[in-house]
Design an enzyme around this catalytic site. Structure first.
Site, PDB file in Angstrom:
ATOM      1  N   CYS A  59     -40.370 -36.851 -43.102  1.00  0.00           N
ATOM      2  CA  CYS A  59     -41.640 -37.766 -42.953  1.00  0.00           C
ATOM      3  C   CYS A  59     -41.917 -38.484 -41.605  1.00  0.00           C
ATOM      4  O   CYS A  59     -42.239 -37.458 -40.701  1.00  0.00           O
ATOM      5  CB  CYS A  59     -41.591 -38.877 -43.978  1.00  0.00           C
ATOM      6  SG  CYS A  59     -42.948 -39.730 -44.336  1.00  0.00           S
ATOM      7  N   GLU A  70     -39.610 -36.467 -50.395  1.00  0.00           N
ATOM      8  CA  GLU A  70     -38.670 -37.438 -49.903  1.00  0.00           C
ATOM      9  C   GLU A  70     -38.506 -38.465 -51.095  1.00  0.00           C
ATOM     10  O   GLU A  70     -39.191 -38.708 -51.812  1.00  0.00           O
ATOM     11  CB  GLU A  70     -39.360 -38.150 -48.725  1.00  0.00           C
ATOM     12  CG  GLU A  70     -38.387 -39.136 -48.161  1.00  0.00           C
ATOM     13  CD  GLU A  70     -39.226 -39.861 -47.306  1.00  0.00           C
ATOM     14  OE1 GLU A  70     -38.638 -40.615 -46.291  1.00  0.00           O
ATOM     15  OE2 GLU A  70     -40.675 -39.815 -47.056  1.00  0.00           O
ATOM     16  N   LYS A  82     -31.987 -38.931 -42.210  1.00  0.00           N
ATOM     17  CA  LYS A  82     -33.357 -39.218 -41.492  1.00  0.00           C
ATOM     18  C   LYS A  82     -32.975 -40.018 -40.247  1.00  0.00           C
ATOM     19  O   LYS A  82     -32.472 -41.190 -40.123  1.00  0.00           O
ATOM     20  CB  LYS A  82     -34.014 -40.033 -42.470  1.00  0.00           C
ATOM     21  CG  LYS A  82     -35.639 -40.223 -41.737  1.00  0.00           C
ATOM     22  CD  LYS A  82     -36.406 -41.052 -42.715  1.00  0.00           C
ATOM     23  CE  LYS A  82     -38.043 -41.091 -42.515  1.00  0.00           C
ATOM     24  NZ  LYS A  82     -38.528 -41.831 -43.527  1.00  0.00           N
TER      25      LYS A  82
END
Length: 259
Positions: A144, A42, A110
């Site tokens: 994540c 990431e 995200k």
């Protein structure tokens, strides 16, 4: 079979040029080991230098994207990871993938922003799923904190995804959460989970490594430690279909009860 190479690397805070120079030999190492799908962490070009995204984030035509597209085409591999995206002054944590022709096949912003690292103060959240095609296989990419939302992962799997690729900067104090969540997502979705975490530290966090590959039964088939490593693993996505037929959880769902 797909030969997966996971690049578990440290990240120079807020320095895209240096991070590209760090990643390049690791990508070349992954290629030399036979990697067909190469996964980077990431925000691997910037780390969490969020307050400077107006200086260091890139458009999807920026130098990082040019580098990834050229390397993917040159080596006839797929390369994926998340980067800081600048879309006309709006900033995103965006996972991209480039296929062996150098074409971008994934552009996932995200969805769940992590308040403990101030993402919501600097970034916009995405509104689209991360499904994409890897060769002939439908897979998904997430970032994540997304893995703490099983309903979001299931949303991808309901469309038939056979693999979940995760990129992260997961802090070391919660690395057991990382491992347990990834194993759970694999079991409950009867899917391969391939996850890349960074190592090292920034001003506020130490990161846990332990990049990992989990099979659809929840077995760990490969796992890194907490040092720099190119983790290699062969994955047979065709196994997913047989496992889903053996225990037909997708057929036995009762979505009318889940409102």
């Amino acid at each position: 079979m797909t030969n997966i190479a996971i690049i578990q690397m440290d990240i120079a805070f807020g320095n895209p040029e240096k991070n590209r120079s760090i990643a390049l030999p690791l990508i070349e190492e992954a290629v030399s080991k036979g990697g067909e799908f190469i996964l980077l962490p990431e925000l691997w070009t910037t780390g969490y230098d969020l307050s400077r995204f107006d200086e260091i984030a890139e458009t999807l035509e920026g130098p990082t994207h040019k580098m990834l597209a050229e390397l993917a085409q040159k080596h006839e591999v797929t390369i994926a990871g998340s980067v800081a995206e600048d879309d006309h002054g709006e900033y995103y944590n965006t996972m991209v993938a480039y296929n062996r022709s150098g074409d971008r096949t994934l552009n996932y912003r995200k969805a769940h922003l992590f308040r403990l690292m101030d993402e919501e103060k600097f970034l916009n959240s995405g509104h689209h799923k991360g499904n994409f095609i890897l060769e002939d296989t439908l897979v998904a990419g997430v970032i994540c904190y997304d893995i703490r939302f099983p309903e979001w992962i299931r949303t991808h799997m309901l469309n038939g995804a056979r693999g979940l690729f995760v990129v992260a900067e997961w802090p070391k104090p919660r690395v057991e959460h990382w491992r347990n969540l990834l194993i759970s997502r694999a079991i409950e979705n009867q899917s391969f989970v391939i996850a890349c975490n960074r190592i090292g530290s920034d001003q506020n966090n130490e990161f846990g490594g332990h990049s990992i590959v989990v099979d659809p039964w929840g077995n760990i088939v490969a796992e890194a430690g907490d040092d720099e490593e190119v983790l290699m693993c062969e994955v047979d996505f065709s196994r997913v279909e047989a496992i889903r037929e053996q225990i037909p959880i997708f057929q036995d769902r009762r979505p009318e009860l889940y409102e």
